[in-house]
Design a protein around this motif. Structure first.
Motif, PDB file in Angstrom:
ATOM      1  N   UNK A 283      38.785  33.708  50.849  1.00 45.55           N
ATOM      2  CA  UNK A 283      37.498  33.841  50.164  1.00 45.55           C
ATOM      3  C   UNK A 283      37.104  35.315  50.102  1.00 45.55           C
ATOM      4  N   UNK A 284      36.056  35.588  49.316  1.00 42.25           N
ATOM      5  CA  UNK A 284      35.651  36.938  48.970  1.00 42.25           C
ATOM      6  C   UNK A 284      35.778  38.004  50.034  1.00 42.25           C
ATOM      7  N   UNK A 285      35.120  37.823  51.184  1.00 46.59           N
ATOM      8  CA  UNK A 285      35.066  38.895  52.175  1.00 46.59           C
ATOM      9  C   UNK A 285      36.365  39.058  52.960  1.00 46.59           C
ATOM     10  N   UNK A 286      37.222  38.039  52.963  1.00 43.95           N
ATOM     11  CA  UNK A 286      38.422  38.108  53.795  1.00 43.95           C
ATOM     12  C   UNK A 286      39.374  39.217  53.355  1.00 43.95           C
ATOM     13  N   UNK A 287      39.471  39.449  52.055  1.00 46.55           N
ATOM     14  CA  UNK A 287      40.398  40.467  51.558  1.00 46.55           C
ATOM     15  C   UNK A 287      39.930  41.879  51.914  1.00 46.55           C
ATOM     16  N   UNK A 288      38.662  42.268  51.619  1.00 48.66           N
ATOM     17  CA  UNK A 288      38.239  43.606  52.044  1.00 48.66           C
ATOM     18  C   UNK A 288      38.278  43.809  53.551  1.00 48.66           C
ATOM     19  N   UNK A 289      38.066  42.749  54.318  1.00 46.52           N
ATOM     20  CA  UNK A 289      38.180  42.864  55.778  1.00 46.52           C
ATOM     21  C   UNK A 289      39.609  43.244  56.156  1.00 46.52           C
ATOM     22  N   UNK A 290      40.586  42.578  55.551  1.00 43.10           N
ATOM     23  CA  UNK A 290      41.981  42.892  55.864  1.00 43.10           C
ATOM     24  C   UNK A 290      42.351  44.300  55.405  1.00 43.10           C
ATOM     25  N   UNK A 291      41.864  44.690  54.232  1.00 45.20           N
ATOM     26  CA  UNK A 291      42.178  46.027  53.732  1.00 45.20           C
ATOM     27  C   UNK A 291      41.551  47.115  54.585  1.00 45.20           C
ATOM     28  N   UNK A 292      40.489  46.773  55.282  1.00 44.04           N
ATOM     29  CA  UNK A 292      39.839  47.737  56.149  1.00 44.04           C
ATOM     30  C   UNK A 292      40.509  47.909  57.498  1.00 44.04           C
ATOM     31  N   UNK A 293      41.505  47.083  57.777  1.00 47.82           N
ATOM     32  CA  UNK A 293      42.226  47.165  59.047  1.00 47.82           C
ATOM     33  C   UNK A 293      43.460  48.057  58.896  1.00 47.82           C
ATOM     34  N   UNK A 294      43.928  48.646  59.988  1.00 44.85           N
ATOM     35  CA  UNK A 294      45.180  49.410  59.920  1.00 44.85           C
ATOM     36  C   UNK A 294      46.332  48.519  59.464  1.00 44.85           C
ATOM     37  N   UNK A 310      39.059  32.971  45.245  1.00 45.08           N
ATOM     38  CA  UNK A 310      37.818  33.027  44.469  1.00 45.08           C
ATOM     39  C   UNK A 310      36.825  34.009  45.073  1.00 45.08           C
ATOM     40  N   UNK A 311      36.188  34.764  44.210  1.00 45.27           N
ATOM     41  CA  UNK A 311      35.143  35.673  44.665  1.00 45.27           C
ATOM     42  C   UNK A 311      35.624  36.997  45.209  1.00 45.27           C
ATOM     43  N   UNK A 328      47.297  37.269  44.059  1.00 45.68           N
ATOM     44  CA  UNK A 328      45.988  36.610  44.129  1.00 45.68           C
ATOM     45  C   UNK A 328      45.588  36.100  42.753  1.00 45.68           C
ATOM     46  N   UNK A 329      45.043  34.890  42.725  1.00 42.75           N
ATOM     47  CA  UNK A 329      44.413  34.402  41.505  1.00 42.75           C
ATOM     48  C   UNK A 329      42.985  33.985  41.832  1.00 42.75           C
ATOM     49  N   UNK A 330      42.095  34.215  40.893  1.00 45.20           N
ATOM     50  CA  UNK A 330      40.689  33.824  41.034  1.00 45.20           C
ATOM     51  C   UNK A 330      40.528  32.434  40.423  1.00 45.20           C
ATOM     52  N   UNK A 331      39.322  31.966  40.330  1.00 44.88           N
ATOM     53  CA  UNK A 331      39.067  30.671  39.720  1.00 44.88           C
ATOM     54  C   UNK A 331      37.605  30.308  39.869  1.00 44.88           C
ATOM     55  N   UNK A 332      37.237  29.206  39.275  1.00 46.20           N
ATOM     56  CA  UNK A 332      35.864  28.716  39.403  1.00 46.20           C
ATOM     57  C   UNK A 332      35.888  27.211  39.620  1.00 46.20           C
ATOM     58  N   UNK A 333      35.145  26.788  40.607  1.00 40.43           N
ATOM     59  CA  UNK A 333      34.915  25.377  40.869  1.00 40.43           C
ATOM     60  C   UNK A 333      33.731  25.266  41.803  1.00 40.43           C
ATOM     61  N   UNK A 344      46.995  31.691  36.043  1.00 44.60           N
ATOM     62  CA  UNK A 344      48.240  31.776  36.809  1.00 44.60           C
ATOM     63  C   UNK A 344      48.565  33.251  36.976  1.00 44.60           C
ATOM     64  N   UNK A 345      49.493  33.552  37.871  1.00 47.53           N
ATOM     65  CA  UNK A 345      49.756  34.944  38.238  1.00 47.53           C
ATOM     66  C   UNK A 345      50.015  35.831  37.019  1.00 47.53           C
ATOM     67  N   UNK A 346      50.839  35.392  36.120  1.00 44.04           N
ATOM     68  CA  UNK A 346      51.202  36.239  34.986  1.00 44.04           C
ATOM     69  C   UNK A 346      50.071  36.492  34.016  1.00 44.04           C
ATOM     70  N   UNK A 347      49.015  35.655  34.093  1.00 44.40           N
ATOM     71  CA  UNK A 347      47.903  35.785  33.160  1.00 44.40           C
ATOM     72  C   UNK A 347      46.609  36.211  33.835  1.00 44.40           C
ATOM     73  N   UNK A 348      46.670  36.461  35.146  1.00 50.05           N
ATOM     74  CA  UNK A 348      45.455  36.792  35.880  1.00 50.05           C
ATOM     75  C   UNK A 348      44.941  38.177  35.492  1.00 50.05           C
ATOM     76  N   UNK A 349      43.620  38.291  35.345  1.00 47.07           N
ATOM     77  CA  UNK A 349      42.990  39.559  35.006  1.00 47.07           C
ATOM     78  C   UNK A 349      41.969  39.889  36.102  1.00 47.07           C
ATOM     79  N   UNK A 350      42.189  40.934  36.911  1.00 46.96           N
ATOM     80  CA  UNK A 350      41.247  41.280  37.986  1.00 46.96           C
ATOM     81  C   UNK A 350      39.822  41.426  37.457  1.00 46.96           C
ATOM     82  N   UNK A 351      38.878  40.845  38.206  1.00 46.55           N
ATOM     83  CA  UNK A 351      37.477  40.887  37.813  1.00 46.55           C
ATOM     84  C   UNK A 351      37.043  39.699  36.987  1.00 46.55           C
ATOM     85  N   UNK A 352      38.005  38.859  36.604  1.00 43.73           N
ATOM     86  CA  UNK A 352      37.695  37.672  35.802  1.00 43.73           C
ATOM     87  C   UNK A 352      38.156  36.416  36.539  1.00 43.73           C
ATOM     88  N   UNK A 353      37.423  35.323  36.338  1.00 46.04           N
ATOM     89  CA  UNK A 353      37.780  34.067  36.985  1.00 46.04           C
ATOM     90  C   UNK A 353      38.978  33.416  36.316  1.00 46.04           C
TER      91      UNK A 353
END
Length: 548
Positions: A283-294, A310-311, A328-333, A344-353
């Protein structure tokens, strides 16, 4: 019915009758007949095959029936990610009862409302969590019997004694009962009631039919590319739609779900390696948390090819993929709908669901439900082609159901933009919502707790932006004449009465709050002001909230 083998043989003989049926018993029977020996579910201490799951469902249904639970009855479940959680889910689904998973952080007003609203005749709870229920007023609450999950010992004995004093009967989780034949169910029969955290009022119980989770599993797995033999790993809570539907992904596609107890920033990649996961969920915050770690040495030792995320803000997605090799793929539900927008991965656009998924219809509309042009923000409204792919409504809240499903479209309350090429971008919530630590926080419920403090005259709760791409909870307060109140004293007052993620981080004390001519607090002005030098910050105080 006898042994597990007998149950599976019976399922094999019945599978051809059930293949078109999208209920949990039919899906379990089909999996057992098709690939019964392959692993289906694990909590990292215990693992079930597809054949095991049928026997567990039939026998847990027997235990529930022996307790007096019947088809259509509600069973409340207050439990973390462990095999007993899924035992109760499968047992209820097999029997035709309705499981009501409750957020394990629920406290006070929110928890009492859920138990009253769902009218559960039985509560199944982890021993370490049951104190939250026992502190409530038992009068008028139906679940007079509590099954306790946990190791026998002093804690269990103390819980039983406390429960007796509070007017409940608490007993250890009974062993599996005599196996029952599966209930004959229809796709639209209720499977679960999942409570939203409420964005502008009391939590709403979303009535989810069996077929809704079939379509969750079918659609989400399609976008993730789940195939037989995949290992799906989640550390998200099973009481939410996201993780619960991942079980159906595994069930339908001959894969396996591994459910960990909770997210650990330091142990996340270890878990992926140890479980041999191929697909995961963040989920949203998990990725920036990991990127903030060594950078850790095992970030590239896993087998994960893709994660549903998502998010997660677009500017973090490429960095995460480059660093650890997970697409990573986003989505809405939502709890009320399904996996309606994705890519899907080949069609994913960062910043869009993503784009609208097959089987669903969507519009972006103004306040009169009239479509707005592409590129312009409006409310997302949705409907499904398949029967019962969406929730049936809100339990005991007919007016809210009619409001949300008006004009035969589900109104999400989310503002989005649809671009001319069909990609959807999330903007914000229509109403006063707060999204924190992957959870929805009801400003109404937080305000009710703040207002119950004898020193507080007025309270307004709203979202301010977090550095982790989600929200923080902020409260502006006016004290009663002559009263004083230290910020930390108020936090300690909130702590046993709210989920930890709903306790405000920021507090502002004022002489008065901005209001309209008719006395309504103008929260938009408070949001615009946001955090100032005078704002008290819980994180800066050094105090750490308890999480249980």
């Amino acid at each position: 019915m006898g042994s597990t083998e007998t149950i599976v043989e019976h399922c094999n003989s019945e599978a051809h009758k059930l293949v078109a049926n999208r209920t949990l018993p039919a899906l379990l029977a089909s999996r057992a007949a098709r690939n019964g020996g392959a692993p289906l579910f694990s909590d990292r201490t215990t693992t079930w095959t597809g054949a095991d799951a049928v026997g567990i469902a039939a026998r847990r249904a027997g235990a529930l029936a022996a307790q007096g639970v019947k088809r259509g009855d509600h069973v409340a479940l207050l439990c973390g990610n462990r095999t007993e959680f899924m035992e109760i889910v499968l047992g209820c689904g097999w029997l035709g009862a309705v499981v009501v998973p409750i957020n394990t952080a629920s406290r006070g007003l929110q928890l009492e409302h859920i138990l009253r609203n769902c009218g559960a005749r039985l509560l199944v709870a982890e021993t370490q969590l049951v104190h939250a229920v026992l502190s409530l007023d038992a009068r008028g609450l139906r679940p007079q019997t509590i099954w306790l999950i946990g190791e026998a010992g002093d804690a269990e004995a103390e819980a039983q004694e406390t429960a007796g004093a509070a007017g409940y009967t608490a007993v250890p989780l009974p062993p599996a009962g005599e196996p029952l034949d599966a209930a004959v169910l229809a796709d639209g029969d209720p499977f679960a009631v999942l409570y939203t955290s409420g964005t502008s009022g009391l939590s709403k119980g979303v009535v989810c039919p069996h077929a809704q989770f079939y379509w969750w599993g079918k659609n989400t797995a399609r976008d993730l590319g789940v195939v037989a033999g995949d290992v799906l790993y989640t550390c998200l809570p099973l009481f939410h739609t996201n993780a619960l539907n991942s079980f159906f992904q595994a069930l339908i596609h001959d894969a396996m779900l591994v459910a960990d107890r909770r997210f650990s920033a330091s142990g996340f990649f270890d878990a992926l390696v140890e479980t041999r996961a191929t697909v995961t969920f963040v989920l949203g915050a998990m990725v920036p948390i990991q990127l903030g770690r060594p950078v850790a040495g095992n970030e590239r030792e896993h087998r994960v090819r893709i994660a549903l995320a998502p998010g997660v803000p677009g500017h973090f997605q490429q960095d995460f993929t480059s660093r650890c090799g997970i697409g990573l793929i986003d989505g809405y539900g939502s709890t009320e709908t399904n996996c309606v927008i994705s890519s899907v991965i080949g069609e994913h656009r960062p910043g869009y669901m993503g784009k609208l998924s097959a089987g669903f219809d969507a519009r972006v509309v103004d306040e009169h439900d009239q479509p707005v042009p592409d590129g312009e923000a409006g409310e997302l409204i949705l409907r499904a082609d398949e029967p019962f792919a969406f929730a049936s409504g809100y339990l005991g809240m007919a007016e809210k159901t009619v409001e949300a499903w008006r004009n035969l479209w589900f109104h999400t309350g989310d503002r989005v933009v649809r671009e001319a090429d069909g990609y959807y971008r999330f903007v914000d919530r229509q109403k006063d919502a707060i999204r924190r630590r992957g959870e929805n926080v009801s400003s109404f419920e937080v305000e009710q707790v703040l207002l119950s403090h004898p020193a507080v005259e007025t309270a307004a709760v709203f979202a301010v932006k977090s550095s982790l791409a989600e929200d923080e909870v902020m409260a502006a307060l006016v004290l009663r004449t002559g009263e004083t109140l230290a910020p930390l004293e108020l936090i300690r007052y909130c702590e046993p009465r709210l989920p930890y993620f709903a306790v405000p981080r920021y507090l502002d004390f004022a002489q008065e709050l901005p209001k309209t001519e008719n006395g309504k607090i103008q929260k938009f002005k408070l949001r615009e002001q946001g955090v100032t030098r005078a704002t008290w910050d819980l994180d800066a105080s050094g105090y750490r909230l308890k999480r249980s």
